[in-house]
Write a protein that holds these residues in place. Structure first.
Motif, PDB file in Angstrom:
ATOM      1  N   LEU A  56       1.057  -1.179  -0.016  1.00  0.00           N
ATOM      2  CA  LEU A  56       0.059   0.008   0.012  1.00  0.00           C
ATOM      3  C   LEU A  56       0.732   1.204   0.054  1.00  0.00           C
ATOM      4  CD1 LEU A  56      -2.707  -1.136   2.752  1.00  0.00           C
ATOM      5  CD2 LEU A  56      -2.693  -1.572   0.095  1.00  0.00           C
ATOM      6  N   LYS A  78      -2.172   1.015  -5.301  1.00  0.00           N
ATOM      7  CA  LYS A  78      -3.154   0.076  -4.357  1.00  0.00           C
ATOM      8  C   LYS A  78      -3.609   0.589  -3.081  1.00  0.00           C
ATOM      9  CE  LYS A  78      -2.871  -4.647  -2.435  1.00  0.00           C
ATOM     10  NZ  LYS A  78      -2.023  -5.453  -2.033  1.00  0.00           N
ATOM     11  N   GLU A  82      -7.351   1.428  -1.656  1.00  0.00           N
ATOM     12  CA  GLU A  82      -8.152   1.263  -0.436  1.00  0.00           C
ATOM     13  C   GLU A  82      -8.325   2.459   0.287  1.00  0.00           C
ATOM     14  OE1 GLU A  82      -6.077  -2.320   0.764  1.00  0.00           O
ATOM     15  OE2 GLU A  82      -6.687  -2.309   2.858  1.00  0.00           O
ATOM     16  N   GLU A  85     -11.880   3.426  -1.037  1.00  0.00           N
ATOM     17  CA  GLU A  85     -12.961   2.873  -0.795  1.00  0.00           C
ATOM     18  C   GLU A  85     -13.330   2.782   0.604  1.00  0.00           C
ATOM     19  OE1 GLU A  85     -11.550  -1.666  -1.625  1.00  0.00           O
ATOM     20  OE2 GLU A  85     -11.498  -0.888  -3.788  1.00  0.00           O
ATOM     21  N   TRP A  86     -12.294   2.848   1.606  1.00  0.00           N
ATOM     22  CA  TRP A  86     -12.890   3.121   2.894  1.00  0.00           C
ATOM     23  C   TRP A  86     -13.492   4.369   3.202  1.00  0.00           C
ATOM     24  CZ3 TRP A  86     -11.053   6.508   6.895  1.00  0.00           C
ATOM     25  CH2 TRP A  86     -11.562   6.165   8.212  1.00  0.00           C
TER      26      TRP A  86
END
Lengths: 185, 185
Positions: A56, A78, A82, A85-86
């Motif tokens: 990440l 990446k 992430e 998305e959170w």
DNA sequence: GCGCCCATGTAACTAGTTACATGATTCA
DNA sequence: TGAATCATGTAACTAGTTACATGGGCGC
């Protein structure tokens, strides 16, 4: 429902602003969001290593001549994905505990004087915070470094939260102190 | 500085109102202070046993015909003393984490629409809470069972906290939604 | 010479959460 | 029939905290 490791997202969020070391992140958090978010080194450093391991973020060691080396982390695609998305997910509310209120709830067991003292302390803390918020706001709006900050509006929104919050608490403290003063008579 | 097990004091406080079972305590907490204090059975029952072991409360088993037995706990002098000592101590403030604010702080990474939605949800939650607080206040003031409650004034003070808090949050949400609506244009 | 800042890290700990289990009764 | 309430409990887990360690540089 597994609990979420939120430190990870706080870190990814910080790295989305700019590449930073663990130390930098802690400094940035303490300056910008400490009134609603805390992190400590004992958790930060292990999480950073995990983030790197999971791809990440990438680590780059900055040689410090004389000074200690710094591990600078760069968020990856990446990692960014992430984070986003959170951020999009609905907020996960969890219960909190306010010790002051618990003590006040049982306040008739002790003296009104002691309760007033606690309220007075709370009031002063929030008066201090309020001044801090107003200072930070001034800095954000005047210093070029910040006034061009990508998420300035959002920063100001969270600051406004602090202001609303502290003002409400000050009003409540004053009101409650008055109630208790009356009771004493 | 060792961390404090606060559940113990919440339980002792509840037992200082009247003798209760673990189940009763949970019910009472959920009705009276759940907006600023939570407890769960998985922690409550072990703590109750520890409290009895330490001589802070006595246990009496109430035979329930048909129904399950109930372990009723009575606070002891020692327990009362320990509670009072804790109540007198200054409030131990600890940092908190507000996920909504963390997500908003990084709000420029996602759509304003998504942020508005989160704020809208927050607003509605606090509107609901506000109604609840007002209901509970009515009940406390009208029902004899509560209006003779020893610590009624203090209960009302904690309720007032909730009202101030929710009102402030609602105002902040409305203000912030407006800001974000403008941004969209 | 003292203490703070920079910078990273590890080990030990723990309070609280979650998930699961039991089993009778009451209500729709 | 099935869900909810009453009532107590245990086992497994874990995110985060605390305390400690290192060591050079810098300011007073």
């Amino acid at each position: 429902m597994p609990r979420i490791k939120k430190t990870k997202y706080a870190v990814l969020g910080m790295l989305s602003i700019k590449p930073m070391s663990g130390y930098d992140i802690k400094q940035y958090i303490d300056f910008s969001i400490s009134y609603f978010w805390n992190e400590n080194y004992g958790n930060l450093y292990p999480v950073l290593r995990q983030i790197e391991k999971d791809g990440l973020a990438d680590k780059q060691v900055e040689q410090g001549d004389g000074k200690p080396n710094r591990n600078i982390y760069y968020i990856t695609e990446k990692g960014k994905k992430e984070l986003l998305e959170w951020l999009m997910e609905p907020v996960n509310r969890q219960p909190h505990r306010i010790e002051l209120l618990l003590k006040l709830f049982f306040g008739h067991e002790i003296s009104a004087e002691n309760c007033i003292q606690k309220l007075q302390e709370e009031k002063e803390i929030h008066e201090g915070l309020l001044r801090e918020y107003e200072n930070v706001e001034k800095v954000l709006k005047s210093e070029k470094k910040y006034s061009s900050h990508e998420g300035l509006e959002f920063w100001l929104i969270t600051l406004s939260y602090g202001k609303h919050d502290s003002k409400a608490k000050i009003a409540w403290c004053e009101e409650s102190i008055k109630k208790l003063e009356k009771m004493k008579k």
